[in-house]
Write an enzyme that holds these catalytic residues in place. Structure first.
Site, PDB file in Angstrom:
ATOM      1  N   ASP A  22       0.801  -1.316   0.009  1.00 33.10           N
ATOM      2  CA  ASP A  22       0.040  -0.007   0.108  1.00 33.10           C
ATOM      3  C   ASP A  22       0.983   1.409  -0.005  1.00 33.10           C
ATOM      4  OD1 ASP A  22      -2.272   1.427   0.029  1.00 33.10           O
ATOM      5  OD2 ASP A  22      -2.729   1.283   2.047  1.00 33.10           O
ATOM      6  N   GLY A  23       0.274   2.266  -0.646  1.00 31.76           N
ATOM      7  CA  GLY A  23       0.939   3.606  -0.425  1.00 31.76           C
ATOM      8  C   GLY A  23       1.810   4.314  -1.585  1.00 31.76           C
ATOM      9  N   ASN A  24       1.613   3.537  -2.737  1.00 26.30           N
ATOM     10  CA  ASN A  24       2.020   4.029  -3.920  1.00 26.30           C
ATOM     11  C   ASN A  24       1.627   5.446  -4.425  1.00 26.30           C
ATOM     12  OD1 ASN A  24       3.106   1.578  -4.117  1.00 26.30           O
ATOM     13  ND2 ASN A  24       1.947   0.744  -6.094  1.00 26.30           N
ATOM     14  N   ARG A  35      -0.252   9.450  -9.888  1.00 23.99           N
ATOM     15  CA  ARG A  35      -0.284   8.043  -8.970  1.00 23.99           C
ATOM     16  C   ARG A  35       0.571   6.624  -9.799  1.00 23.99           C
ATOM     17  NH1 ARG A  35      -3.872   7.668  -4.791  1.00 23.99           N
ATOM     18  NH2 ARG A  35      -4.128   5.338  -5.456  1.00 23.99           N
ATOM     19  N   THR A  68     -10.571  -6.627  -5.620  1.00 24.99           N
ATOM     20  CA  THR A  68     -11.819  -6.677  -6.596  1.00 24.99           C
ATOM     21  C   THR A  68     -12.289  -5.186  -6.540  1.00 24.99           C
ATOM     22  OG1 THR A  68     -12.403  -8.674  -5.862  1.00 24.99           O
ATOM     23  CG2 THR A  68     -14.273  -7.642  -6.802  1.00 24.99           C
ATOM     24  N   GLU A  69     -12.182  -4.518  -5.336  1.00 29.02           N
ATOM     25  CA  GLU A  69     -12.613  -3.341  -5.171  1.00 29.02           C
ATOM     26  C   GLU A  69     -11.762  -2.127  -5.849  1.00 29.02           C
ATOM     27  OE1 GLU A  69     -12.062  -5.334  -2.647  1.00 29.02           O
ATOM     28  OE2 GLU A  69     -14.156  -5.754  -2.089  1.00 29.02           O
ATOM     29  N   ASN A  70     -10.538  -2.432  -6.303  1.00 29.66           N
ATOM     30  CA  ASN A  70      -9.662  -1.562  -6.990  1.00 29.66           C
ATOM     31  C   ASN A  70     -10.294  -1.104  -8.234  1.00 29.66           C
ATOM     32  OD1 ASN A  70      -6.549  -2.840  -5.672  1.00 29.66           O
ATOM     33  ND2 ASN A  70      -7.747  -1.122  -4.899  1.00 29.66           N
TER      34      ASN A  70
HETATM   35  C1  IPE Z   1      -5.290  -2.970  -0.621  1.00 36.93           C
HETATM   36  O1  IPE Z   1      -5.154  -1.548  -0.913  1.00 36.93           O
HETATM   37  C2  IPE Z   1      -5.174  -3.646  -2.026  1.00 36.93           C
HETATM   38  C3  IPE Z   1      -3.956  -3.760  -2.571  1.00 36.93           C
HETATM   39  C4  IPE Z   1      -2.839  -3.292  -1.972  1.00 36.93           C
HETATM   40  C5  IPE Z   1      -4.121  -4.043  -3.937  1.00 36.93           C
HETATM   41  P1  IPE Z   1      -6.100  -0.320  -1.051  1.00 36.93           P
HETATM   42  O2  IPE Z   1      -5.404   0.728  -1.021  1.00 36.93           O
HETATM   43  O3  IPE Z   1      -6.961  -0.479  -2.354  1.00 36.93           O
HETATM   44  O4  IPE Z   1      -7.293  -0.677   0.180  1.00 36.93           O
HETATM   45  P2  IPE Z   1      -7.836   0.656   1.111  1.00 36.93           P
HETATM   46  O5  IPE Z   1      -9.149   0.988  -0.028  1.00 36.93           O
HETATM   47  O6  IPE Z   1      -7.010   1.474   1.524  1.00 36.93           O
HETATM   48  O7  IPE Z   1      -8.601  -0.348   2.163  1.00 36.93           O
HETATM   49  C1  IPE Z   2      -1.362   0.113  -3.677  1.00 32.01           C
HETATM   50  O1  IPE Z   2      -1.044   1.718  -3.445  1.00 32.01           O
HETATM   51  C2  IPE Z   2      -1.337  -0.252  -4.852  1.00 32.01           C
HETATM   52  C3  IPE Z   2      -2.884  -0.647  -5.306  1.00 32.01           C
HETATM   53  C4  IPE Z   2      -3.861  -0.804  -4.410  1.00 32.01           C
HETATM   54  C5  IPE Z   2      -2.841  -1.096  -6.672  1.00 32.01           C
HETATM   55  P1  IPE Z   2      -2.328   2.791  -3.580  1.00 32.01           P
HETATM   56  O2  IPE Z   2      -2.611   3.097  -5.006  1.00 32.01           O
HETATM   57  O3  IPE Z   2      -3.302   2.171  -2.595  1.00 32.01           O
HETATM   58  O4  IPE Z   2      -1.742   3.848  -2.718  1.00 32.01           O
HETATM   59  P2  IPE Z   2      -2.401   5.027  -1.612  1.00 32.01           P
HETATM   60  O5  IPE Z   2      -3.040   3.980  -0.576  1.00 32.01           O
HETATM   61  O6  IPE Z   2      -3.247   5.623  -2.586  1.00 32.01           O
HETATM   62  O7  IPE Z   2      -1.317   6.023  -1.300  1.00 32.01           O
HETATM   63 MG    MG Z   3      -4.049   2.266  -0.796  1.00 39.44          MG
END
Ligand code: IPE
Ligand code: IPE
Ligand code: MG
Length: 244
Positions: A22-24, A35, A68-70
């Site tokens: 998480d956190g990209n 992003r 799935t939510e992404n």
């Molecule tokens: C969880 O991260 C899914 C992946 C790392 C692929 P998200 O960034 O989507 O999760 P939420 O929305 O903060 O719970």
């Molecule tokens: C995790 O990073 C990667 C995926 C969920 C694909 P995010 O894209 O969720 O990064 P933040 O949470 O918005 O910083």
């Molecule tokens: Mg995230």
């Protein structure tokens, strides 16, 4: 506890580490970038962490790459992530072979774009005899989807008289999940400071140790992985029993 002074105990390495990368997005935003730049840098972190996991003797590394939510993210980001996936598999395949990595995928495979399915299938097929480390990508994955599928499959078998209700045990359920060939993770790591599971491996993480770090995924590397394993090794896993 000062983790820097302690080293990894090679006799107590988690066989399976699951990772919520998480956190990209936040990492990119802090740098005034888009992003997708963060996701691209995230692939570099995957390469490094995979190598590190192998060097520590980890057997399975499961990475939550797309939930799935992404799909509910802006279309441009979703498209960018899907093409990054295809490009990464293509570009990294020689290195995966060199490192002896076996690629596996969990999640709703048929719901991925055709191009992703093709490159993932090629990647899995060409690495299927590798034995150094298993890289499991969770793609179009959610635990509630997986458990729903599992319930449907078992119900169908009962309806067709292929099994009876008394056959349904925790072991049987495990055999109907997408992780049926994979041992449960001993350690779950989530980067970027969120303390939640986001629909990841709900069943399989029943007794996992959790490790959270503030570090955004693109900055996560070998030393952070070492710290997570050392933290894991300092814990007492009681499985409902008492210490003595
Ligand atoms: C969880 O991260 C899914 C992946 C790392 C692929 P998200 O960034 O989507 O999760 P939420 O929305 O903060 O719970
Ligand atoms: C995790 O990073 C990667 C995926 C969920 C694909 P995010 O894209 O969720 O990064 P933040 O949470 O918005 O910083
Ligand atoms: Mg995230």
């Amino acid at each position: 506890m000062n983790l820097e002074k302690i080293d990894i105990n090679p006799s107590n390495i988690p066989r399976h580490i699951a990772l919520i990368m998480d956190g990209n997005g936040r990492w990119a935003k802090q740098r005034g970038e888009h992003r997708l730049f963060g996701h691209t840098k995230g692939v570099d972190a995957v390469r490094e962490v995979l190598k590190a996991a192998k060097s520590f003797g980890v057997e399975y590394l499961t990475l939550y790459a797309f939930s799935t939510e992404n799909w509910n993210r802006p279309q441009q980001e979703v498209d960018g992530l899907m093409s990054l996936l295809v490009d990464s598999i293509t570009n990294e395949l020689p290195e995966l072979q060199k490192q002896g990595v076996k690629l596996q995928v969990i999640g709703d495979f048929k719901g991925l774009p055709e191009t992703c399915q093709v490159s993932l299938s090629e990647g899995m097929e060409s690495t299927k005899h590798n034995t150094e480390i298993n890289l499991v990508l969770a793609l179009n994955y959610s635990a509630k989807w997986e458990i729903t599928q599992c319930v449907r499959e078992i119900s169908l078998k009962v309806a067709k008289n292929e099994m009876i209700i008394d056959d349904i045990t925790p072991e049987l359920i495990s055999l109907h999940l997408t992780t049926k060939d994979i041992p449960d993770p001993e350690l779950l790591i989530r980067t970027s400071g969120e303390h939640r599971i986001s629909n990841f491996l709900l069943w399989q993480l029943a007794y996992a140790e959790f490790y959270f770090t503030e570090t955004h995924w693109p900055d996560f590397g070998k030393e952070e992985l070492r710290a997570a394993i050392i933290s894991y090794q300092s814990r007492e896993r009681r499985f409902g029993m008492v210490s003595e």
